[in-house]
Write a protein that holds these residues in place. Sequence first.
Motif, PDB file in Angstrom:
ATOM      1  N   GLY A  83     -25.433  27.797  67.682  1.00  9.99           N
ATOM      2  CA  GLY A  83     -24.313  27.219  66.960  1.00  9.99           C
ATOM      3  C   GLY A  83     -22.989  27.759  67.451  1.00  9.99           C
ATOM      4  N   GLY A  84     -22.964  29.005  67.892  1.00  9.76           N
ATOM      5  CA  GLY A  84     -21.754  29.566  68.485  1.00  9.76           C
ATOM      6  C   GLY A  84     -21.354  28.829  69.748  1.00  9.76           C
ATOM      7  N   ASP A  85     -22.343  28.416  70.552  1.00  5.28           N
ATOM      8  CA  ASP A  85     -22.047  27.616  71.743  1.00  5.28           C
ATOM      9  C   ASP A  85     -21.451  26.268  71.348  1.00  5.28           C
ATOM     10  N   VAL A  86     -21.977  25.681  70.282  1.00  2.00           N
ATOM     11  CA  VAL A  86     -21.422  24.411  69.799  1.00  2.00           C
ATOM     12  C   VAL A  86     -19.954  24.595  69.437  1.00  2.00           C
ATOM     13  N   PHE A  87     -19.638  25.667  68.718  1.00  3.26           N
ATOM     14  CA  PHE A  87     -18.257  25.967  68.330  1.00  3.26           C
ATOM     15  C   PHE A  87     -17.369  26.075  69.570  1.00  3.26           C
ATOM     16  N   LYS A  88     -17.829  26.798  70.585  1.00  6.93           N
ATOM     17  CA  LYS A  88     -17.033  26.983  71.799  1.00  6.93           C
ATOM     18  C   LYS A  88     -16.816  25.656  72.527  1.00  6.93           C
ATOM     19  N   ALA A  89     -17.814  24.800  72.522  1.00  7.30           N
ATOM     20  CA  ALA A  89     -17.662  23.488  73.158  1.00  7.30           C
ATOM     21  C   ALA A  89     -16.623  22.647  72.419  1.00  7.30           C
ATOM     22  N   LEU A  90     -16.675  22.660  71.100  1.00 13.80           N
ATOM     23  CA  LEU A  90     -15.704  21.905  70.312  1.00 13.80           C
ATOM     24  C   LEU A  90     -14.296  22.464  70.525  1.00 13.80           C
ATOM     25  N   ALA A  91     -14.176  23.779  70.551  1.00 12.54           N
ATOM     26  CA  ALA A  91     -12.865  24.403  70.766  1.00 12.54           C
ATOM     27  C   ALA A  91     -12.321  24.106  72.150  1.00 12.54           C
ATOM     28  N   SER A  92     -13.191  23.828  73.105  1.00 12.67           N
ATOM     29  CA  SER A  92     -12.778  23.557  74.482  1.00 12.67           C
ATOM     30  C   SER A  92     -12.475  22.087  74.724  1.00 12.67           C
ATOM     31  N   GLY A  93     -12.677  21.232  73.709  1.00 14.44           N
ATOM     32  CA  GLY A  93     -12.292  19.837  73.847  1.00 14.44           C
ATOM     33  C   GLY A  93     -13.346  18.804  73.536  1.00 14.44           C
ATOM     34  N   ALA A  94     -14.566  19.193  73.229  1.00 17.55           N
ATOM     35  CA  ALA A  94     -15.620  18.221  72.913  1.00 17.55           C
ATOM     36  C   ALA A  94     -15.532  17.774  71.456  1.00 17.55           C
ATOM     37  N   ASP A  95     -15.931  16.533  71.202  1.00 15.26           N
ATOM     38  CA  ASP A  95     -16.073  16.036  69.832  1.00 15.26           C
ATOM     39  C   ASP A  95     -17.465  16.316  69.285  1.00 15.26           C
ATOM     40  N   ALA A  96     -18.431  16.401  70.181  1.00 13.28           N
ATOM     41  CA  ALA A  96     -19.819  16.653  69.785  1.00 13.28           C
ATOM     42  C   ALA A  96     -20.557  17.175  71.014  1.00 13.28           C
ATOM     43  N   VAL A  97     -21.783  17.647  70.804  1.00 11.04           N
ATOM     44  CA  VAL A  97     -22.594  18.177  71.899  1.00 11.04           C
ATOM     45  C   VAL A  97     -23.979  17.564  71.869  1.00 11.04           C
ATOM     46  N   LEU A  98     -24.650  17.653  73.005  1.00 12.13           N
ATOM     47  CA  LEU A  98     -26.048  17.254  73.099  1.00 12.13           C
ATOM     48  C   LEU A  98     -26.872  18.459  73.537  1.00 12.13           C
ATOM     49  N   VAL A  99     -28.011  18.609  72.926  1.00 12.31           N
ATOM     50  CA  VAL A  99     -28.904  19.740  73.190  1.00 12.31           C
ATOM     51  C   VAL A  99     -30.106  19.248  73.985  1.00 12.31           C
ATOM     52  N   GLY A 100     -30.340  19.864  75.138  1.00 13.92           N
ATOM     53  CA  GLY A 100     -31.405  19.422  76.013  1.00 13.92           C
ATOM     54  C   GLY A 100     -32.675  20.244  75.916  1.00 13.92           C
ATOM     55  N   ARG A 101     -32.795  21.277  76.748  1.00 13.82           N
ATOM     56  CA  ARG A 101     -34.061  21.996  76.877  1.00 13.82           C
ATOM     57  C   ARG A 101     -34.574  22.558  75.553  1.00 13.82           C
TER      58      ARG A 101
END
Length: 373
Positions: free
Chosen positions: A302-320
């Motif tokens: 979830g911390g990675d999700v936060f960093k992605a949003l703070a860096s400009g993403a609206d949402a994320v996709l989780v793969g592996r």
Amino acid sequence: MQENRPPLTAIPAEIRCAQDYEAIAGHFLAADRLAYIAGGCGQETTLAANRAVFADLRIWPRLLRDVGQGHTALELFGRRLAHPILLAPLAYQTLAHPRGEIDVARGAAASDSGFVLSTLAGRTLEEVAAQAGEERWFQLYFQAERRHTLDLVRRAEAAGYRVLVVTLDTAIKLPSLRAQRAGFTLPAAVVAANLADYPEVAPPVLTRGQSRVFQGVMAQAPGWADLDWLLGETRLSVVVKGVLHPEDARQLKARGVAGLIVSNHGGRSLDGAPASLAALPAIRAAVGDAYPLLLDSGIRSGGDVFKALASGADAVLVGRLQTYALAVAGALGVAHLLRLLREELEVCMAQAGCATLADIGAAMIFKERETRC
């Protein structure tokens, strides 16, 4: 070909966070299959970079902010989503579990999560749709013949998929060196179920001096005209996956693409490409604040999700991670993984002083190297 250990019917007690699924997946996946799923292309420099960039970012928390009315909801492509964590399209999930994408879809539906089905799924898009929730998207690979591509689109429309995700960064698909060294070959029972009715198109016959790459494999790669054609053929929102360069982002937006997924295919496309997270800020600057951007490659918490949003993403996709959870405990594991990721994001938001996703911006990132004296 090695066999997997049967998945569990309960969540293992040692699972304490989302990334724990990665740590124990090797107990459930045969070694060669694990190598195929976990590996990246080439020497795996991009695979490693995806994680290193997340590790290097620091979150800059604020104090005494009221988060009592906090939530993780967002609007995306005209739909309200409960949270910004979706499951990325992955090929051949029957490698990890007999029910494959059906259980992935069930786990996503149980956790109010968006789900993207791959063209190369081991189950047909129709049978997966019957088990999926409303927020189901379909990932499209252009086929060698347009009539087959269009048939896939029409099938997705008829089955209630809401967004069409077009992957453009893998015209050449090579097994990873890690998978080759582990002796991985695709089992005969694991097939691309959605393509079963489309006959394979023979590759071009090469003449002396022609390249197996340029005049061979790339002869069937899509171009801008193919994308323009597709945009005119479907009523679905079209999102392009595999964007890393700001100029490509500008052109795609100008052509009418509804949104972009900043992605290096989890380090499985071009080794040496930049980490998706590192490429994200420049792409956000290129397309503006209101244009939908998603990110994949490297999300483990979830911390990675936060960093992605703070860096400009609206949402994320989780793969592996989804495949690891699928191998461990089927649909239950996938649902549990998504719940963990969402709760980890909520904890991160609360501790950082962000009540909503709109509060997560560039000001929440502490750049150590830039602030040193």
